[in-house]
Each structure stands twice: as structure tokens, then as C-alpha cells.
Design a protein around this motif. Structure first.
Motif, PDB file in Angstrom:
ATOM      1  N   ALA A  86       0.837  -1.196   0.000  1.00 31.25           N
ATOM      2  CA  ALA A  86       0.000   0.000   0.000  1.00 31.25           C
ATOM      3  C   ALA A  86       0.872   1.246   0.000  1.00 31.25           C
ATOM      4  O   ALA A  86       2.063   1.186   0.310  1.00 31.25           O
ATOM      5  CB  ALA A  86      -0.935   0.011   1.208  1.00 31.25           C
ATOM      6  N   GLY A  87       0.245   2.368  -0.356  1.00 30.05           N
ATOM      7  CA  GLY A  87       0.974   3.628  -0.337  1.00 30.05           C
ATOM      8  C   GLY A  87       0.038   4.813  -0.362  1.00 30.05           C
ATOM      9  O   GLY A  87      -1.108   4.712  -0.819  1.00 30.05           O
ATOM     10  N   LYS A  88       0.533   5.929   0.129  1.00 30.38           N
ATOM     11  CA  LYS A  88      -0.196   7.189   0.071  1.00 30.38           C
ATOM     12  C   LYS A  88      -0.352   7.617  -1.385  1.00 30.38           C
ATOM     13  O   LYS A  88       0.628   7.725  -2.125  1.00 30.38           O
ATOM     14  CB  LYS A  88       0.579   8.271   0.838  1.00 30.38           C
ATOM     15  CG  LYS A  88       0.069   9.690   0.614  1.00 30.38           C
ATOM     16  CD  LYS A  88       1.050  10.701   1.177  1.00 30.38           C
ATOM     17  CE  LYS A  88       1.086  11.985   0.358  1.00 30.38           C
ATOM     18  NZ  LYS A  88      -0.174  12.727   0.314  1.00 30.38           N
ATOM     19  N   THR A  89      -1.581   7.844  -1.819  1.00 24.48           N
ATOM     20  CA  THR A  89      -1.814   8.346  -3.165  1.00 24.48           C
ATOM     21  C   THR A  89      -1.332   9.784  -3.250  1.00 24.48           C
ATOM     22  O   THR A  89      -1.630  10.606  -2.379  1.00 24.48           O
ATOM     23  CB  THR A  89      -3.310   8.253  -3.523  1.00 24.48           C
ATOM     24  OG1 THR A  89      -3.692   6.874  -3.509  1.00 24.48           O
ATOM     25  CG2 THR A  89      -3.585   8.836  -4.887  1.00 24.48           C
ATOM     26  N   CYS A  90      -0.570  10.083  -4.295  1.00 27.84           N
ATOM     27  CA  CYS A  90      -0.004  11.422  -4.470  1.00 27.84           C
ATOM     28  C   CYS A  90      -0.653  12.106  -5.670  1.00 27.84           C
ATOM     29  O   CYS A  90      -0.680  11.538  -6.766  1.00 27.84           O
ATOM     30  CB  CYS A  90       1.510  11.321  -4.683  1.00 27.84           C
ATOM     31  SG  CYS A  90       2.377  10.497  -3.328  1.00 27.84           S
ATOM     32  N   MET A  91      -1.168  13.298  -5.452  1.00 24.27           N
ATOM     33  CA  MET A  91      -1.713  14.086  -6.562  1.00 24.27           C
ATOM     34  C   MET A  91      -1.742  15.556  -6.163  1.00 24.27           C
ATOM     35  O   MET A  91      -2.284  15.908  -5.116  1.00 24.27           O
ATOM     36  CB  MET A  91      -3.090  13.588  -7.002  1.00 24.27           C
ATOM     37  CG  MET A  91      -4.123  13.376  -5.956  1.00 24.27           C
ATOM     38  SD  MET A  91      -5.662  12.758  -6.726  1.00 24.27           S
ATOM     39  CE  MET A  91      -6.732  12.763  -5.279  1.00 24.27           C
ATOM     40  N   ASP A  92      -1.127  16.381  -7.001  1.00 25.95           N
ATOM     41  CA  ASP A  92      -1.009  17.802  -6.668  1.00 25.95           C
ATOM     42  C   ASP A  92      -1.713  18.716  -7.665  1.00 25.95           C
ATOM     43  O   ASP A  92      -1.531  19.937  -7.630  1.00 25.95           O
ATOM     44  CB  ASP A  92       0.468  18.182  -6.522  1.00 25.95           C
ATOM     45  CG  ASP A  92       1.255  18.102  -7.825  1.00 25.95           C
ATOM     46  OD1 ASP A  92       0.819  17.376  -8.748  1.00 25.95           O
ATOM     47  OD2 ASP A  92       2.311  18.766  -7.925  1.00 25.95           O
ATOM     48  N   ARG A  93      -2.540  18.137  -8.543  1.00 24.41           N
ATOM     49  CA  ARG A  93      -3.308  18.973  -9.475  1.00 24.41           C
ATOM     50  C   ARG A  93      -4.477  18.170 -10.044  1.00 24.41           C
ATOM     51  O   ARG A  93      -4.557  16.955  -9.894  1.00 24.41           O
ATOM     52  CB  ARG A  93      -2.422  19.479 -10.614  1.00 24.41           C
ATOM     53  CG  ARG A  93      -1.855  18.384 -11.527  1.00 24.41           C
ATOM     54  CD  ARG A  93      -1.151  19.002 -12.712  1.00 24.41           C
ATOM     55  NE  ARG A  93      -0.596  17.985 -13.597  1.00 24.41           N
ATOM     56  CZ  ARG A  93      -0.056  18.267 -14.791  1.00 24.41           C
ATOM     57  NH1 ARG A  93       0.012  19.514 -15.219  1.00 24.41           N
ATOM     58  NH2 ARG A  93       0.426  17.300 -15.550  1.00 24.41           N
ATOM     59  N   ASN A  94      -5.381  18.889 -10.701  1.00 28.86           N
ATOM     60  CA  ASN A  94      -6.536  18.276 -11.379  1.00 28.86           C
ATOM     61  C   ASN A  94      -7.357  17.373 -10.461  1.00 28.86           C
ATOM     62  O   ASN A  94      -7.834  16.307 -10.855  1.00 28.86           O
ATOM     63  CB  ASN A  94      -6.075  17.491 -12.620  1.00 28.86           C
ATOM     64  CG  ASN A  94      -5.508  18.414 -13.686  1.00 28.86           C
ATOM     65  OD1 ASN A  94      -5.996  19.519 -13.879  1.00 28.86           O
ATOM     66  ND2 ASN A  94      -4.472  17.961 -14.383  1.00 28.86           N
ATOM     67  N   ALA A  95      -7.512  17.833  -9.246  1.00 27.05           N
ATOM     68  CA  ALA A  95      -8.351  17.145  -8.256  1.00 27.05           C
ATOM     69  C   ALA A  95      -8.861  18.216  -7.290  1.00 27.05           C
ATOM     70  O   ALA A  95      -8.345  19.337  -7.260  1.00 27.05           O
ATOM     71  CB  ALA A  95      -7.543  16.089  -7.511  1.00 27.05           C
TER      72      ALA A  95
END
Length: 224
Positions: A86-95
Motif C-alpha cells: 500500500a501507499g499514500k496516493t499522491c496528486m497535486d493537481r486536477n483534483a
């Protein structure tokens, strides 16, 4: 099961949307709830119980951008001595703003989680950019660097699930010749990479995945 999203357990089979609409209407609002540790714990336990009930004893799961969602998943797996990736989902745009992180916070939080959980008992950490459209080039660059620091981790993301998604990637990364090349440029295509879905790959992309010893997770229900 080498590709799942435990935070989506409560919205499985939500009706009538294609990928990008489905994320905005169903997935992102549900993932917001995982800032709450108790809610994360409830869904993590439910998901793992359902897996065991159906004979699935090992899973690789995306979590959310919340650290709580990761820690609780590992904790609940430890209680039943289940092997999980498992892992932390990473997203810094378009959300939505309530979910996005930054290149630096995603790097730092992922690194701290690796130090705390990776290879502790039966836990395995996967560096987890959600998919290219929700990560800036800087975030992908920093996650590629993190993987170089911890090469025995896995890396999981999505690739070529729907044609609209592929067209979106072309617009966001015009200097890349293919969707897979976006990940290649940031050192994210190698052994121990798991790419979910992979429905609309070119022959060249298939060859590159093979050459780099990367893996494809087919995901029968969502791919259908």
C-alpha cells in the motif's frame, strides 16, 4: 490482487459514469472521508475481511492522500497477519483542493511512511502517484527520486485505462510521445512497477514494459 483501491469499497459499481466523471462524482468525495481515522479503520477492516472471505490473501492497494488512510490500512492488516502492499496516493493537481498535496509534501510524507512501515512485519510500501494527469512534472520527478532512494519499494500507478484519459495526457505532457513515456522520463518504469489497467497500449509501450520488467495489473471488472 495486485491493483485495488480500498477507499472505493463503499462506492463499488456506482452507476453510469466513465472514468473521469466517476472520479469527480463518486471517488473524490468518498476519499475525502479518509481524513477521519475512524472511517478509514472501518473501511480498511471491511475491505480486508471481504478479501479474505473471497480467498484473496495478499493485496496491493492505493490509499488516499491522507496519511491516516495508509497507517490504518497497514495496522488492520497487521492484526490479521495479512501481507499487503500500500501507499499514500499522491496528486497535486486536477483534483479537488481538499485532496491535493504538493510535490514536497508527497515526497516527505511518503518517505516518512516508508521509514515507518516498509518491510515491517508483512507490510510492503508502494510509492503511489495516482496517474499522470493528477501529478505535476515536479511531483513525478520527486517521486522518481524517492524510488531511487528506496529501490526495494514497489511503485504503483495507472496507465491507459480509457481513450479520453490518454488524450488528456497528450495535452498535459505534449513533449512525451506516449503515456508510458511520461513515466519513463521520471524514472518510474522499471522492475517492481505495477501499472493498472493498460487497455490501450501501443506495441512500443508493451515492448518497453517488457524490457524494463514492469508489471501490468489487468483488473478484470473495471477493464470490462
Amino acid at each position: 490482487d495486485c491493483h485495488m483501491h480500498y477507499p472505493q469499497t463503499g462506492i463499488i459499481a456506482s452507476h453510469g459514469k466513465r472514468l473521469l466523471d466517476w472520479l469527480n462524482y463518486y471517488t473524490f468525495p468518498e476519499e475525502r472521508k479518509f481524513k477521519d481515522r475512524q472511517y478509514s479503520k472501518k473501511i480498511a477492516k471491511l475491505t480486508l475481511d471481504l478479501c479474505i472471505k473471497n480467498g484473496t490473501t495478499t493485496v496491493a492497494s492505493f490509499c488516499t492522500t491522507s496519511i491516516n488512510s495508509v497507517e490504518v490500512f497497514f495496522e488492520e492488516a497487521e492484526k490479521i497477519k495479512m501481507c499487503v502492499v500500500a501507499g499514500k496516493t499522491c496528486m497535486d493537481r486536477n483534483a479537488p483542493k481538499y485532496l491535493i498535496d504538493t510535490p514536497f509534501s508527497s515526497y516527505n510524507e511518503s518517505k516518512n511512511l516508508i521509514k515507518k512501515w516498509h518491510l515491517k512485519k508483512r507490510n510492503i510500501y508502494a510509492i503511489t502517484p495516482r496517474f499522470a494527469p493528477t501529478s505535476s512534472p515536479k511531483q513525478l520527478e520527486m517521486l522518481g527520486s524517492l524510488w531511487s532512494e528506496y529501490p526495494d519499494c514497489l511503485m504503483q500507478t495507472h496507465l491507459s485505462e480509457q481513450k479520453e484519459e490518454i488524450e488528456w495526457v497528450k495535452k498535459l505532457f505534449p513533449d512525451s510521445k506516449s503515456y508510458l513515456e511520461v513515466y519513463q522520463k521520471f524514472n518510474l518504469v522499471k522492475k517492481n512497477a505495477i501499472f493498472g489497467h493498460c487497455i490501450h497500449l501501443s506495441d512500443r509501450e508493451i515492448d518497453v514494459l517488457k524490457e524494463c520488467q514492469s508489471s501490468i495489473a489487468h483488473c478484470p471488472t473495471s477493464n470490462t
